[in-house]
Design an enzyme around this catalytic site. Structure first.
Site, PDB file in Angstrom:
ATOM      1  N   ILE A  35      25.757 104.136  35.402  1.00 47.37           N
ATOM      2  CA  ILE A  35      25.629 102.695  35.638  1.00 47.37           C
ATOM      3  C   ILE A  35      24.255 101.954  34.868  1.00 47.37           C
ATOM      4  CG2 ILE A  35      27.167 102.107  37.869  1.00 47.37           C
ATOM      5  CD1 ILE A  35      24.679 101.660  39.275  1.00 47.37           C
ATOM      6  N   ASN A  57      25.138 113.884  50.330  1.00 48.03           N
ATOM      7  CA  ASN A  57      26.130 113.658  48.946  1.00 48.03           C
ATOM      8  C   ASN A  57      25.466 114.627  48.021  1.00 48.03           C
ATOM      9  OD1 ASN A  57      23.710 112.015  48.533  1.00 48.03           O
ATOM     10  ND2 ASN A  57      25.224 110.841  47.338  1.00 48.03           N
ATOM     11  N   PRO A  58      26.251 114.688  46.694  1.00 46.01           N
ATOM     12  CA  PRO A  58      25.650 115.779  45.721  1.00 46.01           C
ATOM     13  C   PRO A  58      24.557 115.442  45.013  1.00 46.01           C
ATOM     14  CG  PRO A  58      28.283 115.117  45.388  1.00 46.01           C
ATOM     15  CD  PRO A  58      27.661 114.337  46.635  1.00 46.01           C
ATOM     16  N   CYS A  59      23.952 113.950  45.135  1.00 42.46           N
ATOM     17  CA  CYS A  59      22.802 113.886  44.270  1.00 42.46           C
ATOM     18  C   CYS A  59      21.711 113.735  45.344  1.00 42.46           C
ATOM     19  CB  CYS A  59      22.815 112.804  43.415  1.00 42.46           C
ATOM     20  SG  CYS A  59      24.073 113.070  42.045  1.00 42.46           S
ATOM     21  N   GLU A  85      20.744 111.523  47.756  1.00 45.61           N
ATOM     22  CA  GLU A  85      20.442 110.266  48.146  1.00 45.61           C
ATOM     23  C   GLU A  85      20.879 109.714  49.399  1.00 45.61           C
ATOM     24  OE1 GLU A  85      22.229 110.548  45.715  1.00 45.61           O
ATOM     25  OE2 GLU A  85      23.531 109.041  45.073  1.00 45.61           O
TER      26      GLU A  85
HETATM   27  O1  CDP Z   1      25.995 105.835  37.937  1.00 45.99           O
HETATM   28  P1  CDP Z   1      26.900 105.932  38.952  1.00 45.99           P
HETATM   29  O2  CDP Z   1      27.364 105.019  39.745  1.00 45.99           O
HETATM   30  O3  CDP Z   1      28.106 106.718  38.257  1.00 45.99           O
HETATM   31  O4  CDP Z   1      26.606 107.325  39.686  1.00 45.99           O
HETATM   32  P2  CDP Z   1      25.123 107.943  40.265  1.00 45.99           P
HETATM   33  O5  CDP Z   1      24.342 107.002  40.759  1.00 45.99           O
HETATM   34  O6  CDP Z   1      24.580 108.766  38.947  1.00 45.99           O
HETATM   35  O7  CDP Z   1      25.591 108.994  41.200  1.00 45.99           O
HETATM   36  C1  CDP Z   1      25.717 108.545  42.594  1.00 45.99           C
HETATM   37  C2  CDP Z   1      26.630 109.413  43.348  1.00 45.99           C
HETATM   38  O8  CDP Z   1      28.057 109.368  42.793  1.00 45.99           O
HETATM   39  C3  CDP Z   1      26.328 110.934  43.341  1.00 45.99           C
HETATM   40  O9  CDP Z   1      25.321 111.156  44.149  1.00 45.99           O
HETATM   41  C4  CDP Z   1      27.460 111.426  43.721  1.00 45.99           C
HETATM   42  O10 CDP Z   1      27.699 111.309  45.173  1.00 45.99           O
HETATM   43  C5  CDP Z   1      28.687 110.729  42.961  1.00 45.99           C
HETATM   44  N1  CDP Z   1      28.878 111.180  41.799  1.00 45.99           N
HETATM   45  C6  CDP Z   1      30.127 111.978  41.386  1.00 45.99           C
HETATM   46  O11 CDP Z   1      30.803 112.371  42.625  1.00 45.99           O
HETATM   47  N2  CDP Z   1      30.248 112.774  40.356  1.00 45.99           N
HETATM   48  C7  CDP Z   1      29.831 112.629  39.234  1.00 45.99           C
HETATM   49  N3  CDP Z   1      29.869 113.022  37.994  1.00 45.99           N
HETATM   50  C8  CDP Z   1      28.571 111.752  39.246  1.00 45.99           C
HETATM   51  C9  CDP Z   1      28.118 111.021  40.585  1.00 45.99           C
END
Ligand code: CDP
Length: 556
Positions: free
Chosen positions: A411, A263-265, A267
């Protein structure tokens, strides 16, 4: 609820429905997710779990990923943050995937792709008698589409583009973000095999292979490729590396296919059409009387795993193939946030052996409890349908993966703690929030020490972002407030590795680097990541691109 003003601002701007309070939002989510209980038990049990889900969220002890908070109990109903889609070597296949990507991003999900199956630039195209334009050119199409889909107006779409280190277009891919204008909606990673690192060590050539016919296209020195990756990463933070063989050594369902992307980040390594929903425990709330509250942690894991398993059943899927994979493997990713705050509260410096030991202790505890909960759920609800095609063959288990450490970018702000397993970025800094507005931020944990400092000392902290030069503070205080850029890169990697040992999926982490680091040092960091058995690595050199966080505040 005890929410910070910035948390409230974020919630209002992107999460709350019309006339909804934060409590209403958590109630909406708890209710929607508890409905899954009805498939397996009674309405009264569903109500019990609704209450438990509500409590852990409203106490900011556990939060699911953003799409769940935004969409649960609403018409959209798409709750997962992470997807991987296939990119076939055909125009029809590519554009099917572009269309599905758009559909996913509209709901706040992030998408990852391997472009490794596309034939290289200049290769022949039979049907038109023409020449192929290659993976990087098709990636541009994905990037443009993401640009115009604003994730339901709530956040910018995020993509991961992966290319195999054996692909003939690898150099073009490695350098495609160097102009700092292209592919702004993409993180990119090179999928590097064990063989690649072995060849780097022995200074040998690597065969670049055309995926269309499996023939060697040309040869290149492995060392030159690593150099190019490190140069680009030095320059613009991209690409990162996926240690693709290490990822596949931990693929729980190898008979369903090889994993080629995340996925994008980073993990969650996933098969094509797989998705994963994430949730994170706020570790800063798992301390009682200056000690780790293991009983509470155990409870939060149990509730978190059940919550995430339920999400799979109540989710509204963007495509039948995704639904089939999600329900077939039931992958979930429970992780943590607030690690830096947790360490500070326990008085442990981030870059210390004690912190590494604590990381292993906490994460092995979570991983074991997550596993046990998944086994328990399997006894109640059955194993994931593909269990006999998995490494768990013959054993009861509900989820093909249980744990994952996400960046928790938003979050953690809602929960009012430090993100993921990252150290403090600065003791004081400016942060760009919605619409590029800048907010001055002083680390709340530092407030009690700040009271005893002079105005000049506070100014100095604002300017430098760190407390290391404040002689008036006791040495141990200066040590526990250590910030990302003061931490040597090896320690960032060691911390990521300590967690990775006990995480089924992967760990999202930024290896922060000082501005004056050399390309050679970055090469060593990539090799160290391989030796430490990471699944992926991303570096960020201070000043190499406009980050979200900038300091010192005074200079602006
Ligand atoms: O904190 P939150 O639940 O918003 O997201 P995160 O833990 O920072 O990111 C988790 C995943 O959400 C990332 O790996 C992406 O797959 C997705 N994501 C996204 O699609 N677009 C964003 N602007 C941020 C996160």
């Amino acid at each position: 609820m005890n929410l910070s003003s910035s948390a409230l601002e974020i919630l209002k701007a992107r999460y709350l429905r019309p006339n909804e309070t934060p409590e209403d939002m958590f109630r909406r989510v708890a209710k929607a997710v508890s409905l899954a209980e009805l498939y397996y038990s009674s309405p009264s049990i569903a109500e019990e779990w609704e209450e438990k889900f509500y409590k852990v969220m409203v106490n900011l002890e556990f939060l699911p990923n953003s799409p769940t908070l935004m969409n649960a109990g609403t018409e959209l109903g798409q709750l997962a943050a992470c997807f991987v889609l296939p990119v076939e070597d055909s125009i029809e296949g590519i554009f099917d995937t572009v269309s599905l990507m758009a559909k996913i991003q509209k709901t706040g999900g992030g998408t990852g792709f391997s472009f490794s199956n596309l034939r290289p630039k200049g290769d022949k195209v039979k049907s038109t008698n023409g020449v192929a334009s290659g993976p990087v050119s098709f990636m541009r199409v994905f990037d443009c589409v993401t640009d115009s889909i604003k994730q339901g107006g709530k956040r910018r779409g995020a993509n991961m583009g992966v290319l195999s280190v054996y692909h003939p277009d690898i150099e073009e891919f490695i350098t495609c973000k160097r102009d700092k204008r292209s592919f702004l909606n993409f993180n990119i990673s090179v999928a590097c095999s064990d063989e690649f690192f072995e060849k780097v060590e022995r200074d040998e050539n690597l065969d670049l292979i055309n995926p269309r016919d499996g023939k060697v296209w040309r040869k290149v020195k492995a060392k030159d490729l690593l150099r190019l990756i490190a140069e680009s990463a030095w320059d613009c933070g991209d690409p990162g590396i996926l240690y693709i063989d290490e990822i596949n050594r931990h693929n729980p369902t190898p008979s369903l296919g090889r994993i080629e992307a995340t996925n994008p980040c980073g993990e969650v390594p996933l098969l094509p059409y797989e998705e994963c929903n994430l949730g994170s425990i706020n570790l800063s709330r798992v301390i009682k009387d200056g000690k780790v509250d293991w009983e509470k942690l155990s409870y939060l894991v149990e509730v978190g795993i059940r919550f995430l398993d339920n999400v799979i059943d109540v989710n509204v899927y963007p495509d039948w193939r995704i639904e089939k994979m999600a329900k077939g493997n039931r992958k979930i990713g429970l992780g943590i946030m607030g690690w830096a705050e947790f360490l500070i509260r326990l008085g442990i410096p981030y870059d210390s052996e004690r912190a590494l030991l604590m990381a292993e202790k906490v994460m092995s505890f979570i991983n074991k409890k997550a596993f046990e909960t998944s086994v328990k759920l399997a006894r109640e609800r059955g194993s994931f349908p593909n269990v006999d095609k998995s490494i768990y063959r013959g054993k009861p288990i509900r989820n093909a993966t249980r744990t994952s450490i996400a960046p928790t970018g938003t979050i953690s702000m809602i929960a009012g703690t430090t993100p993921s397993i990252e150290p403090l970025f600065a003791v004081a800094y400016e942060k760009k929030v919605l619409d590029n507005k800048k907010v001055v931020y002083v680390e709340p944990l530092f407030m009690e020490y700040a009271k005893n400092l002079s105005e000049a000392e506070i100014e100095k902290i604002l300017e430098e972002g760190t407390v290391k030069n404040i002689d008036n503070l006791p040495e141990e205080v200066r040590r526990i407030f250590v910030t990302a850029l003061e931490i040597p890169p090896e320690w960032h990697i060691k911390m990521q590795a300590a967690f990775q040992k006990y995480v089924d999926n992967a760990v999202s982490k930024t290896i922060n680097l000082p501005e004056d680091i050399t390309v050679e040092e970055i090469e060593k960091i990539f090799i160290m990541g391989f030796k430490e058995k990471l699944k992926g690595i991303t570096v960020f050199r201070q000043g190499s691109k406009q980050g979200v966080i900038e300091f010192g505040v005074k200079k602006k």
